[in-house]
Enzyme design. Structure first.
Site, PDB file in Angstrom:
ATOM      1  CB  SER A  76      -0.801  -0.089   1.310  1.00  0.00           C
ATOM      2  OG  SER A  76      -0.260   0.139   2.243  1.00  0.00           O
ATOM      3  CD  GLN A  78       2.186   6.383   4.442  1.00  0.00           C
ATOM      4  OE1 GLN A  78       3.164   6.126   5.188  1.00  0.00           O
ATOM      5  NE2 GLN A  78       2.265   7.547   3.753  1.00  0.00           N
ATOM      6  CB  SER A  79       3.891  -0.675   1.908  1.00  0.00           C
ATOM      7  OG  SER A  79       4.248  -1.924   2.249  1.00  0.00           O
ATOM      8  CG  ASN A  80       4.748  -0.830   8.229  1.00  0.00           C
ATOM      9  OD1 ASN A  80       4.998   0.308   8.625  1.00  0.00           O
ATOM     10  ND2 ASN A  80       3.372  -1.189   8.422  1.00  0.00           N
ATOM     11  CB  ALA A  82       7.012  -0.430   0.473  1.00  0.00           C
TER      12      ALA A  82
END
Length: 336
Positions: A76, A78-80, A82
């Site tokens: 997403s 706000q992907s942790n 990523a």
């Protein structure tokens, strides 16, 4: 052959600072009654911490063995995952391309800011299902191969059979900490997203003789989907480790998801405020906030009281708080 010996057969890169603390939340316990222990995987050290480095230690060892020069993953806005995959790739001398599904949390804040600071090649796509990004990842890998690169694809959340090994190791670590401190938990609360962490910790804790309820709090799907994921990853992980046996019974709860993945529910925001104001611990609005919301709801219903011991996993994700500032500001105003 014991479980630790089986783990040692697999190559591993060292990305996480472990063991992470197992903290007793004294102030929270005084307020609620039960003894609450927090497994601090928000403190794994890599690029603001979180659960993913444990998974990536094993998955990126495979990338290194294949002489990959770029890691491709997805998530997403706000992907942790990523953020931490980009950081892990940089730590190991590789580039990283991340495919992000467009959503409401697209401000240049939190995890998205750190991904940019770390120098990821960011591709934003429009999809109806945030979890359905595999085709986009494959297309990026094809593009990179055509350009002479050597990509290694990591699926959403980093959940692969090898990635799960990181949380088998974490389960052995937690079991050792519980034995060392003499704590016998009455329950362990875990977030449930793809199910990799939940399944791996369940396998390790059962292997180590901890028979208490393992309670999964879903962040994205109904309990039937969680159950299917749990059984899938149990089969994958036990096959990889050369183990047999059926998956043990677990509890899976889907009533704390809210409208969708990443929805900052009132119960989640209340949990964030409670932990901040009793323990100065910051939870995230996607995973640990929902996990604590589940535990607190069960406590309010009378399940846990003085004399009980409950372990909760803090899987990290705190940078996402900054992207949720509007929801948090509104909630603070409502709570005075």
């Amino acid at each position: 052959m014991d479980l630790a010996t089986r783990l040692d057969r697999f190559p591993r890169e060292h990305l996480a600072r472990t063991p992470t603390p197992l903290d007793v939340l004294t102030r929270l316990g005084e307020r609620l009654g039960p003894r609450v222990l927090l497994k601090r995987d928000d403190l794994t050290g890599l690029a603001l911490g979180g659960d993913k480095p444990r998974k990536l230690e094993y998955e990126l060892a495979r990338a290194r063995a294949a002489e990959a020069d770029v890691v491709v993953t997805c998530g997403s806005m706000q992907s942790n995952h990523a953020r931490l995959t980009t950081a892990a790739a940089r730590r190991l001398g590789m580039d990283c391309t991340v495919v992000l599904s467009r959503d409401a949390y697209d401000e240049f804040q939190g995890n998205l800011l750190t991904v940019r600071l770390l120098g990821a090649d960011v591709r934003v796509v429009d999809v109806e299902d945030h979890w359905a990004l595999d085709d986009h990842v494959r297309a990026v890998c094809d593009e990179l191969r055509a350009a002479g690169r050597r990509p290694h694809a990591v699926p959403i959340s980093g959940t692969t059979p090898h990635g799960c090994l990181g949380y088998v190791r974490a389960g052995l670590e937690l079991a050792a900490q519980l034995r060392e401190t003499g704590e016998r938990p009455d329950a362990v609360y875990l977030p449930f997203g793809t199910g990799g962490i939940f399944t791996a910790l369940t396998l390790a804790l059962r292997d180590q003789g901890f028979g208490c309820p393992i309670v999964g709090i879903s962040v994205n799907q109904d309990s039937a989907g969680c159950s299917a994921g749990y059984h899938h990853w149990w089969a994958e992980l036990t096959t990889l480790l050369g183990l047999g046996g059926e998956p043990p019974e677990v509890e899976l709860h889907d009533e704390f998801v809210g409208r969708e993945y990443g929805d900052p529910t009132e119960e989640c925001l209340d949990a964030i405020l409670l932990l901040a104001r009793t323990e100065a611990v910051l939870l995230d609005p996607v995973y640990s906030g929902k996990t604590f919301a589940g535990f607190l709801a069960h406590h309010a219903a009378g399940r846990w009281s003085a004399g009980h011991r409950v372990v909760v996993l803090h899987s990290g994700g705190v940078p996402a708080l900054f992207a949720y500032h509007d929801a948090l500001a509104g909630h603070l105003a409502r709570r005075g």
